[in-house]
Scaffold this motif. Structure first.
Motif, short mmCIF file in Angstrom:
data_model
loop_
_atom_site.label_atom_id
_atom_site.label_comp_id
_atom_site.label_asym_id
_atom_site.label_seq_id
_atom_site.Cartn_x
_atom_site.Cartn_y
_atom_site.Cartn_z
N THR A 126 32.91 22.58 30.26
CA THR A 126 32.81 23.74 31.15
C THR A 126 31.38 23.85 31.71
OG1 THR A 126 32.24 25.12 29.27
CG2 THR A 126 34.55 25.09 29.93
N GLU A 139 26.44 31.30 33.54
CA GLU A 139 27.39 32.42 33.54
C GLU A 139 28.05 32.64 34.89
OE1 GLU A 139 25.26 35.03 30.11
OE2 GLU A 139 26.68 36.00 31.46
N ARG A 140 27.33 32.29 35.97
CA ARG A 140 27.93 32.56 37.29
C ARG A 140 29.15 31.69 37.55
NH1 ARG A 140 24.69 29.28 41.57
NH2 ARG A 140 23.32 28.03 40.27
N TRP A 200 31.42 31.03 35.01
CA TRP A 200 32.34 31.21 33.88
C TRP A 200 33.74 31.63 34.30
CZ3 TRP A 200 29.77 33.52 28.86
CH2 TRP A 200 28.83 32.60 28.39
N PHE A 201 33.90 32.08 35.56
CA PHE A 201 35.25 32.44 36.00
C PHE A 201 36.16 31.21 35.97
CE2 PHE A 201 33.03 30.97 39.72
CZ PHE A 201 33.98 30.25 40.42
N LEU A 202 35.55 30.01 35.98
CA LEU A 202 36.34 28.77 35.95
C LEU A 202 36.99 28.53 34.59
CD1 LEU A 202 33.85 26.53 37.90
CD2 LEU A 202 36.17 27.09 38.62
N TRP A 203 36.53 29.24 33.59
CA TRP A 203 37.09 29.07 32.25
C TRP A 203 38.60 29.27 32.26
CZ3 TRP A 203 34.73 30.43 27.02
CH2 TRP A 203 33.43 29.95 26.94
N ASN A 204 39.07 30.23 33.05
CA ASN A 204 40.50 30.58 33.00
C ASN A 204 41.36 29.35 33.20
OD1 ASN A 204 39.86 33.20 32.52
ND2 ASN A 204 39.81 33.74 34.70
N ARG A 263 34.09 34.91 23.47
CA ARG A 263 35.18 34.68 24.43
C ARG A 263 36.28 33.82 23.84
NH1 ARG A 263 33.07 34.81 30.47
NH2 ARG A 263 35.05 33.83 30.77
N ARG A 270 40.24 34.85 23.13
CA ARG A 270 41.37 34.06 23.65
C ARG A 270 42.22 33.50 22.53
NH1 ARG A 270 40.81 31.59 28.89
NH2 ARG A 270 39.19 32.72 29.98
#
Ligand SMILES: Nc1nc2c(ncn2[C@@H]2O[C@H](COP(=O)(O)OP(=O)(O)OP(=O)(O)O)[C@@H](O)[C@H]2O)c(=O)[nH]1
Ligand SMILES: [Mg+2]
Length: 206
Positions: A98, A102-103, A105-109, A136, A140
């Protein structure tokens, strides 16, 4: 974006072919804070040329990205790393690294869809960047192992002290590694596989 690892015309390469005996494929995610060695680990352990999505860090990131402790870093992952390793003739792991910043981190989903487990890489010089990551994963419900990437000059703590600092329960495996070293990185994945196996193994009837 430069997809390194894929040539101009990406076609199948003989050495990238999966062995015909491969029967099970498992998706594993490699996570951790900024600059802890995720891309390095995926690259060192992958048997295929890894796909990376690294971009040069520019002045635009100044004030946005927290580079404290990793001031010499020049590239950063903006989407993901991808690699593959065969554990034996039947079991293949697909590795997804990953982005650490932090900017992104939305890609984690998307990256976590279908993942069976995760490796959390930790740099002891910047333990605090791992707190959110571990939180996180716990939210999850993804099983994970923690691997301390031993950078030269980084403080070495006794295992129990690290466990306390990271607020890790006793059952979560905590190992050391050198992300640049293939066999050391492979050992981390083996620790994760053993852990995942222990979670699914049914106790012997008495
Ligand atoms: N000495 C040493 N250097 C390492 C090790 N692992 C990674 N590095 C170096 O540390 C820097 C950061 O490594 P990366 O693999 O890019 O880290 P990352 O976690 O992917 O970084 P982001 O994608 O930006 O979050 C690189 O310059 C690596 O060469 C290690 O085990 N020891
Ligand atoms: Mg990276």
């Amino acid at each position: 974006m430069d997809f390194k690892g894929s040539d101009a015309l990406p076609g199948p390469r003989r050495e990238d072919a999966l062995p015909s005996s491969a029967a099970a494929a498992v998706k594993i995610v490699v996570v951790g804070g900024f600059g802890v060695g995720k891309t390095t680990l995926v690259g060192s352990v992958s048997e295929i040329r890894p796909l990376t999505t690294e971009e040069t860090m520019t002045r635009a990131g100044v004030g946005v990205d927290d580079v404290a402790g990793v001031e010499r870093k020049t590239e950063t992952t903006v989407a993901m790393d991808f690699g593959r390793i065969s554990i034996d003739e039947r079991l293949v792991l697909y590795l997804f690294g990953t982005p650490g910043q932090e900017r992104f981190w939305f890609l984690w989903n998307g990256l976590f869809d279908g993942a069976l487990g995760a490796v959390v890489l930790v740099d002891t010089r910047r333990l605090e960047v791992s707190f959110d990551v571990i939180g996180r994963l716990e939210d999850r419900g993804v099983p994970f192992v923690v691997a301390v990437n031993t950078f030269p000059g980084a403080p070495r703590y006794p295992v129990e002290e690290l466990r306390t600092a990271l607020d890790l329960p006793d059952y979560v495996p905590l190992v050391e590694c050198d992300a640049r070293d293939r066999s050391s990185s492979r050992d981390v994945l083996m620790a994760l596989m053993r852990y995942l196996h222990s979670l699914t193994a049914t106790p012997e009837p008495q």
